[in-house]
Design a protein around this motif. Structure first.
Motif, short mmCIF file in Angstrom:
data_model
loop_
_atom_site.label_atom_id
_atom_site.label_comp_id
_atom_site.label_asym_id
_atom_site.label_seq_id
_atom_site.Cartn_x
_atom_site.Cartn_y
_atom_site.Cartn_z
N LEU A 169 1.06 -1.22 0.02
CA LEU A 169 0.35 0.01 -0.15
C LEU A 169 0.77 1.36 -0.16
CD1 LEU A 169 -2.94 -0.31 2.28
CD2 LEU A 169 -2.85 -1.04 -0.13
N ASP A 170 0.28 2.12 -0.47
CA ASP A 170 1.29 3.84 -0.15
C ASP A 170 0.78 4.38 0.81
OD1 ASP A 170 -1.32 5.10 -0.54
OD2 ASP A 170 -1.72 4.48 -1.82
N PRO A 171 1.70 4.92 1.40
CA PRO A 171 1.86 5.35 2.32
C PRO A 171 -0.08 6.32 2.87
CG PRO A 171 3.80 6.83 1.68
CD PRO A 171 3.12 5.86 -0.05
N ARG A 172 0.14 7.02 2.17
CA ARG A 172 -1.44 7.90 2.68
C ARG A 172 -2.42 6.44 3.22
NH1 ARG A 172 -3.62 12.09 1.91
NH2 ARG A 172 -2.47 13.14 -0.06
N SER A 173 -2.63 4.85 1.89
CA SER A 173 -3.44 4.61 2.42
C SER A 173 -3.16 3.11 3.72
CB SER A 173 -3.00 2.97 0.92
OG SER A 173 -4.15 3.80 0.14
N ARG A 174 -2.00 3.32 3.32
CA ARG A 174 -1.01 2.59 4.88
C ARG A 174 -2.00 3.38 6.16
NH1 ARG A 174 4.07 2.40 4.24
NH2 ARG A 174 3.97 0.62 3.07
N HIS A 175 -1.68 4.88 6.01
CA HIS A 175 -2.03 5.45 7.30
C HIS A 175 -4.04 5.36 7.80
CE1 HIS A 175 1.31 7.12 8.73
NE2 HIS A 175 1.88 7.17 7.84
N THR A 176 -4.82 5.58 6.73
CA THR A 176 -5.96 4.85 6.36
C THR A 176 -6.06 3.32 7.06
OG1 THR A 176 -6.28 5.93 4.64
CG2 THR A 176 -7.76 4.67 5.40
N MET A 177 -4.98 2.71 6.53
CA MET A 177 -5.71 1.26 7.74
C MET A 177 -4.93 1.32 9.44
SD MET A 177 -6.59 -2.05 6.67
CE MET A 177 -6.19 -1.26 4.87
N TRP A 178 -4.00 2.18 8.88
CA TRP A 178 -3.77 1.89 10.93
C TRP A 178 -4.80 2.75 11.58
CZ3 TRP A 178 1.53 4.98 10.43
CH2 TRP A 178 3.24 3.61 9.96
N GLN A 179 -5.22 3.51 10.89
CA GLN A 179 -7.04 4.03 11.56
C GLN A 179 -7.96 2.97 11.60
OE1 GLN A 179 -6.86 6.70 12.95
NE2 GLN A 179 -9.02 6.72 14.33
N ILE A 180 -8.56 2.79 10.64
CA ILE A 180 -8.67 1.66 11.19
C ILE A 180 -8.63 0.02 11.85
CG2 ILE A 180 -10.02 -0.24 10.03
CD1 ILE A 180 -9.62 1.05 7.07
N ILE A 181 -7.46 -0.12 12.57
CA ILE A 181 -7.41 -0.76 13.34
C ILE A 181 -7.49 -0.15 14.46
CG2 ILE A 181 -5.28 -2.61 14.39
CD1 ILE A 181 -4.11 -2.81 10.90
N ARG A 182 -6.98 1.06 15.16
CA ARG A 182 -7.17 1.83 16.04
C ARG A 182 -9.10 1.52 16.46
NH1 ARG A 182 -3.88 6.17 13.84
NH2 ARG A 182 -1.54 4.95 14.43
N GLU A 183 -9.38 2.23 15.61
CA GLU A 183 -10.88 1.96 15.40
C GLU A 183 -11.13 0.49 16.49
OE1 GLU A 183 -12.62 3.92 12.51
OE2 GLU A 183 -11.63 5.72 12.71
N LEU A 184 -10.87 -0.15 15.39
CA LEU A 184 -11.00 -1.60 15.64
C LEU A 184 -11.04 -1.93 17.37
CD1 LEU A 184 -10.06 -3.62 12.74
CD2 LEU A 184 -12.26 -2.94 12.87
N VAL A 185 -9.68 -1.51 17.43
CA VAL A 185 -10.13 -2.05 19.00
C VAL A 185 -10.23 -1.22 20.15
CG1 VAL A 185 -7.24 -1.89 20.83
CG2 VAL A 185 -7.14 -2.63 18.77
#
Length: 320
Positions: A169-185
């Motif tokens: 993933l590109d850096p922007r998509s990677r950071h979006t994925m990080w936010q999704i993971i944080r929201e799950l937790v």
């Protein structure tokens, strides 16, 4: 105290004469992010496959529990409690995003009404509503990854295994994925994350384990792991030669650079140690023009624990 979401004692997995996992012990508390790091071939994906019931552990393994269920005697109960997103997307590119979601709802035996409700909610949550009617083959890499995780959540799992979810993933998509993971937790989900990006583990994980040659080389918080590695230091720079000489006399275990008027002291970067250094300077009426702190990062930890050779990089320092 609640039971860990994932608990493994002496996890072993071999293929013939090749031992992939050699007595791995893990404990992942509920509602946390646990990251498993390791070089290629260390056994990260094998660990995910065993813990998610995709393959069986060796009979010599100790007790393994996932979601409060014994992995060996109650695999169906484990599967009902977990979701898995592998290295490679499970998205079917020939059908639309919405159809991928509805197919997953059918696999979870949801009614047609419930399946459509869950699909609509998850597509909206992952910002995929506008693309829902388009073939998944037209999605970007980041959109496919979001759809992949949305599909994983259809069954409302309390434990999710994410095996290198941001690879490619590109850096922007990677950071979006990080936010999704944080929201799950934040919703109480436990995330078991493998990644090849050390920055990702440092950014996300509550606890990290480093897997090497099938064994856990070390585990703890990112800060605990960094403190295992020597090399941390504080650097003081002066413009006044007299202040530089006074500081060199007042401080212990100091390395001097007379040309740049710079002193370097070994330090773990802790607040207590920094305060001690500053107190010694203050008590002698000395003021440094610049103070910088360098602590080992996860790259240093990874290479030290896995026997690799780090590529020299510019030290990461926090200016004070």
């Amino acid at each position: 105290m609640t039971d860990p979401a994932i608990a493994a004692n002496g996890l072993r997995k071999s293929y013939g004469d090749k031992t992939v996992l050699d007595g791995v012990d893990l404990a992942v508390p509920e509602g946390t992010i646990f990251s498993l790091l390791g070089p290629n071939g260390a056994g990260k994906t094998t660990a995910v496959k065993v813990l998610s019931t995709l393959i069986s552990p060796d009979p010599a393994s100790g007790r393994i529990r996932v979601g409060g269920h014994d992995l060996t005697t109650a695999p169906q109960a484990v599967r009902a409690a977990i979701g898995v997103t592998g290295q490679f997307s499970a998205v079917d590119g020939l059908i639309t995003g919405e159809e991928n979601m509805l197919l997953m709802a059918d696999l979870h035996h949801l009614s047609r009404l419930e399946g459509r409700q869950v699909t609509a909610e998850l597509l909206e949550r992952f910002d995929l509503t506008e693309a829902a009617k388009k073939p998944a083959s037209t999605y970007s890499g980041g959109m496919k990854r979001r759809l992949d995780i949305a599909m994983t959540l259809v069954g409302n799992p309390r434990i999710i295994f994410l095996d290198e979810p941001t690879t490619g993933l590109d850096p922007r998509s990677r950071h979006t994925m990080w936010q999704i993971i944080r929201e799950l937790v934040s919703d109480g989900v436990t995330v078991f994350l493998t990644t090849q990006y050390l920055e990702e583990a440092d950014e996300l994980a509550d606890r990290i384990a480093v897997l090497n040659d099938g064994k856990i080389a070390a585990q703890g918080t990112a800060e605990e792991l960094k403190r295992l590695i020597p090399g941390g230091h504080v650097r003081l720079r002066f413009t006044d030669p007299a202040a530089y000489q006074s500081a060199a006399s007042a401080l212990r275990e100091v390395t001097c650079d007379d040309e740049s008027l710079t002193l370097q002291l070994p330090s773990d970067g802790s607040q207590r140690e920094l305060r001690s250094i500053l107190d010694r300077l203050d008590s002698n009426g000395i003021e440094a023009d610049e103070l910088t702190v360098h602590t080992p990062d996860l790259d240093d930890v990874f290479f030290a624990l896995t026997g690799g050779t780090a590529i020299p990089t510019q030290p990461k320092e926090a200016a004070r």
